[in-house]
Design a protein around this motif. Structure first.
Motif, PDB file in Angstrom:
ATOM      1  N   GLY A 152      66.157   9.305 -18.939  1.00  0.00           N
ATOM      2  CA  GLY A 152      65.077   9.729 -19.821  1.00  0.00           C
ATOM      3  C   GLY A 152      63.901  10.386 -19.146  1.00  0.00           C
ATOM      4  O   GLY A 152      62.765  10.227 -19.606  1.00  0.00           O
ATOM      5  N   ASN A 153      64.146  11.156 -18.073  1.00  0.00           N
ATOM      6  CA  ASN A 153      63.074  11.913 -17.437  1.00  0.00           C
ATOM      7  C   ASN A 153      63.246  13.406 -17.742  1.00  0.00           C
ATOM      8  O   ASN A 153      63.972  13.773 -18.685  1.00  0.00           O
ATOM      9  CB  ASN A 153      63.069  11.649 -15.931  1.00  0.00           C
ATOM     10  N   LEU A 154      62.619  14.248 -16.942  1.00  0.00           N
ATOM     11  CA  LEU A 154      62.694  15.693 -17.125  1.00  0.00           C
ATOM     12  C   LEU A 154      63.270  16.375 -15.879  1.00  0.00           C
ATOM     13  O   LEU A 154      62.942  17.520 -15.568  1.00  0.00           O
ATOM     14  CB  LEU A 154      61.293  16.260 -17.412  1.00  0.00           C
ATOM     15  N   ILE A 155      64.140  15.677 -15.183  1.00  0.00           N
ATOM     16  CA  ILE A 155      64.655  16.155 -13.897  1.00  0.00           C
ATOM     17  C   ILE A 155      65.518  17.403 -14.089  1.00  0.00           C
ATOM     18  O   ILE A 155      66.519  17.381 -14.810  1.00  0.00           O
ATOM     19  CB  ILE A 155      65.468  15.052 -13.187  1.00  0.00           C
ATOM     20  N   GLU A 156      65.104  18.467 -13.410  1.00  0.00           N
ATOM     21  CA  GLU A 156      65.834  19.733 -13.453  1.00  0.00           C
ATOM     22  C   GLU A 156      66.538  20.039 -12.136  1.00  0.00           C
ATOM     23  O   GLU A 156      67.539  20.753 -12.111  1.00  0.00           O
ATOM     24  CB  GLU A 156      64.868  20.881 -13.775  1.00  0.00           C
ATOM     25  N   ASP A 157      65.985  19.505 -11.044  1.00  0.00           N
ATOM     26  CA  ASP A 157      66.507  19.855  -9.733  1.00  0.00           C
ATOM     27  C   ASP A 157      66.517  18.630  -8.814  1.00  0.00           C
ATOM     28  O   ASP A 157      65.584  17.810  -8.841  1.00  0.00           O
ATOM     29  CB  ASP A 157      65.649  20.967  -9.111  1.00  0.00           C
ATOM     30  N   ILE A 158      67.577  18.542  -7.998  1.00  0.00           N
ATOM     31  CA  ILE A 158      67.697  17.477  -7.007  1.00  0.00           C
ATOM     32  C   ILE A 158      68.145  18.110  -5.697  1.00  0.00           C
ATOM     33  O   ILE A 158      69.200  18.757  -5.642  1.00  0.00           O
ATOM     34  CB  ILE A 158      68.715  16.393  -7.434  1.00  0.00           C
ATOM     35  N   GLU A 159      67.364  17.931  -4.656  1.00  0.00           N
ATOM     36  CA  GLU A 159      67.748  18.470  -3.354  1.00  0.00           C
ATOM     37  C   GLU A 159      69.037  17.828  -2.865  1.00  0.00           C
ATOM     38  O   GLU A 159      69.269  16.630  -3.076  1.00  0.00           O
ATOM     39  CB  GLU A 159      66.628  18.228  -2.338  1.00  0.00           C
ATOM     40  N   ASP A 160      69.874  18.623  -2.164  1.00  0.00           N
ATOM     41  CA  ASP A 160      71.159  18.100  -1.700  1.00  0.00           C
ATOM     42  C   ASP A 160      71.007  16.913  -0.755  1.00  0.00           C
ATOM     43  O   ASP A 160      71.854  16.021  -0.724  1.00  0.00           O
ATOM     44  CB  ASP A 160      71.951  19.213  -1.009  1.00  0.00           C
ATOM     45  N   GLY A 161      69.948  16.871   0.029  1.00  0.00           N
ATOM     46  CA  GLY A 161      69.760  15.767   0.980  1.00  0.00           C
ATOM     47  C   GLY A 161      69.039  14.564   0.420  1.00  0.00           C
ATOM     48  O   GLY A 161      68.727  13.623   1.156  1.00  0.00           O
ATOM     49  N   THR A 162      68.801  14.547  -0.875  1.00  0.00           N
ATOM     50  CA  THR A 162      68.022  13.464  -1.487  1.00  0.00           C
ATOM     51  C   THR A 162      68.642  12.093  -1.266  1.00  0.00           C
ATOM     52  O   THR A 162      67.941  11.120  -0.984  1.00  0.00           O
ATOM     53  CB  THR A 162      67.851  13.715  -2.998  1.00  0.00           C
ATOM     54  N   PHE A 163      69.971  12.003  -1.384  1.00  0.00           N
ATOM     55  CA  PHE A 163      70.637  10.695  -1.278  1.00  0.00           C
ATOM     56  C   PHE A 163      71.434  10.549   0.019  1.00  0.00           C
ATOM     57  O   PHE A 163      72.198   9.596   0.169  1.00  0.00           O
ATOM     58  CB  PHE A 163      71.573  10.507  -2.476  1.00  0.00           C
ATOM     59  N   SER A 164      71.240  11.458   0.958  1.00  0.00           N
ATOM     60  CA  SER A 164      72.072  11.469   2.167  1.00  0.00           C
ATOM     61  C   SER A 164      71.890  10.238   3.050  1.00  0.00           C
ATOM     62  O   SER A 164      72.823   9.818   3.741  1.00  0.00           O
ATOM     63  CB  SER A 164      71.787  12.733   2.985  1.00  0.00           C
ATOM     64  N   LYS A 165      70.703   9.640   3.047  1.00  0.00           N
ATOM     65  CA  LYS A 165      70.443   8.475   3.893  1.00  0.00           C
ATOM     66  C   LYS A 165      70.648   7.149   3.161  1.00  0.00           C
ATOM     67  O   LYS A 165      70.462   6.085   3.752  1.00  0.00           O
ATOM     68  CB  LYS A 165      69.024   8.546   4.451  1.00  0.00           C
ATOM     69  N   LEU A 166      71.035   7.224   1.904  1.00  0.00           N
ATOM     70  CA  LEU A 166      71.202   5.993   1.111  1.00  0.00           C
ATOM     71  C   LEU A 166      72.656   5.522   1.205  1.00  0.00           C
ATOM     72  O   LEU A 166      73.415   5.590   0.240  1.00  0.00           O
ATOM     73  CB  LEU A 166      70.774   6.239  -0.333  1.00  0.00           C
ATOM     74  N   SER A 167      73.011   5.007   2.361  1.00  0.00           N
ATOM     75  CA  SER A 167      74.407   4.611   2.612  1.00  0.00           C
ATOM     76  C   SER A 167      74.825   3.376   1.831  1.00  0.00           C
ATOM     77  O   SER A 167      76.022   3.085   1.720  1.00  0.00           O
ATOM     78  CB  SER A 167      74.605   4.353   4.108  1.00  0.00           C
ATOM     79  N   LEU A 168      73.857   2.637   1.267  1.00  0.00           N
ATOM     80  CA  LEU A 168      74.176   1.431   0.501  1.00  0.00           C
ATOM     81  C   LEU A 168      74.115   1.649  -1.010  1.00  0.00           C
ATOM     82  O   LEU A 168      74.420   0.730  -1.778  1.00  0.00           O
ATOM     83  CB  LEU A 168      73.217   0.297   0.884  1.00  0.00           C
ATOM     84  N   LEU A 169      73.744   2.840  -1.421  1.00  0.00           N
ATOM     85  CA  LEU A 169      73.565   3.098  -2.857  1.00  0.00           C
ATOM     86  C   LEU A 169      74.892   2.985  -3.606  1.00  0.00           C
ATOM     87  O   LEU A 169      75.872   3.644  -3.271  1.00  0.00           O
ATOM     88  CB  LEU A 169      72.978   4.489  -3.070  1.00  0.00           C
ATOM     89  N   GLU A 170      74.911   2.139  -4.641  1.00  0.00           N
ATOM     90  CA  GLU A 170      76.131   1.874  -5.403  1.00  0.00           C
ATOM     91  C   GLU A 170      76.075   2.434  -6.823  1.00  0.00           C
ATOM     92  O   GLU A 170      77.111   2.806  -7.373  1.00  0.00           O
ATOM     93  CB  GLU A 170      76.381   0.363  -5.463  1.00  0.00           C
ATOM     94  N   GLU A 171      74.886   2.466  -7.404  1.00  0.00           N
ATOM     95  CA  GLU A 171      74.762   2.935  -8.787  1.00  0.00           C
ATOM     96  C   GLU A 171      73.651   3.971  -8.890  1.00  0.00           C
ATOM     97  O   GLU A 171      72.524   3.733  -8.462  1.00  0.00           O
ATOM     98  CB  GLU A 171      74.473   1.755  -9.727  1.00  0.00           C
TER      99      GLU A 171
END
Length: 298
Positions: A152-171
């Motif tokens: 429910g936000n207004l997100i239009e763009d996400i950089e490719d490296g945004t989640f690169s360091k989140l090695s534990l991210l599951e959801e």
């Protein structure tokens, strides 16, 4: 002659006269003229006086030293103020949001960017705000994140490296935003939800899901996809693609055209209703599935 007699008598009687007792006597001094301890008493008194004098000096020093230290500390503080702790910088986020046991709840607070998060954060719920963009800096120092929800936000763009360091991210939930394409996703995702966006097939790279060997739940319904994403991982259990613009599928979309013995036994649900495709025209596309996809067959 009488004068000499008078002097002689006076000398005889003088030793018998006792001096009058003193009117005032020091309470600390006791002089016993009738004993042999007179010198010992005076010596003890001298020691007591020295002890008291020394104690008074120490007490004065004890009072002075803290004052000197205090003045020195005050002087040092004026010259070089101590640096603020990192936690102080994080406090505004935890005042605006709710921080509880590694979880940060920033729901419906009208933020337009990801706020600074405590380093120990594992879960961030930033639903129903005004965030327009996600960047690599947003999560650069938060390596323990396991769940992100930006519904429910207004997100239009996400950089490719945004989640690169989140090695534990599951959801990762990006539902109900304005996305046209998907970023590079972290490898340990078990759930990815990007329903109700504007994603087209060209906005998903061919290998976007290929290496996500832990992904079980994929929600891409209510977008603008023209085809089913390629290279879907074997780990998938639920695939929601309903209400897109999918017009065709192939024998390799879910199965393997060259392997008739191949069974995709983990998939429990595929939803394709609401797409302009007649599933009955593609019977070989589902031969490896235990359950037929939900959708129109005629």
């Amino acid at each position: 002659m009488k004068t000499l007699q008078s002097i002689f008598l006076l000398l005889l009687f003088v030793p018998l006269i006792k001096p009058a007792p003193p009117t005032q006597q020091d309470s600390r001094m006791t002089y016993d003229y009738g004993t042999d301890n007179f010198e010992e008493t005076l010596f003890s008194q001298d020691l007591e006086d020295e002890y008291l004098d020394g104690k008074n000096i120490k007490e004065k020093e004890t009072m002075i030293i803290p004052e000197e230290k205090s003045l020195q500390l005050q002087k040092d503080e004026r010259v070089t103020p101590p640096p603020l702790k990192k936690e102080n910088d994080e406090m505004p986020t935890c005042l605006l949001c709710v921080c509880l046991s590694g979880s940060v709840y920033c729901e419906e607070v009208d933020i337009d960017a990801v706020p600074p998060l405590p380093k120990e954060s594992a879960y961030l719920y930033a639903r129903f705000n005004k965030i327009k963009k996600l960047t690599a800096k947003d999560f650069a120092d938060i390596p323990n994140l396991r769940r992100l929800d930006f519904t429910g936000n207004l997100i239009e763009d996400i950089e490719d490296g945004t989640f690169s360091k989140l090695s534990l991210l599951e959801e990762l939930t990006l539902a109900e935003n304005q996305l046209l394409k998907l970023p590079v996703l972290p490898p340990k995702l078990t759930l990815f939800n990007a329903k109700y966006n504007k994603i087209k097939s060209r906005g998903i790279k061919a290998n976007a899901f290929k290496k996500l060997n832990h992904l079980s739940f994929l929600y891409l319904d209510h977008n603008a996809l023209e085809s089913v994403p390629l290279n879907l991982p074997e780990s998938l259990r639920v695939i929601h693609l309903q209400f897109n613009n999918i017009t065709s599928i192939t024998d390799d979309t879910f199965c393997k055209a060259n392997d008739t013995r191949y069974i995709r036994d983990r998939i429990e649900e595929i939803r394709l209703e609401g797409n302009p495709i007649v599933l009955g025209k593609h019977p070989n596309s589902f031969i490896c599935l235990k359950r037929l996809p939900v959708g129109s067959y005629f």
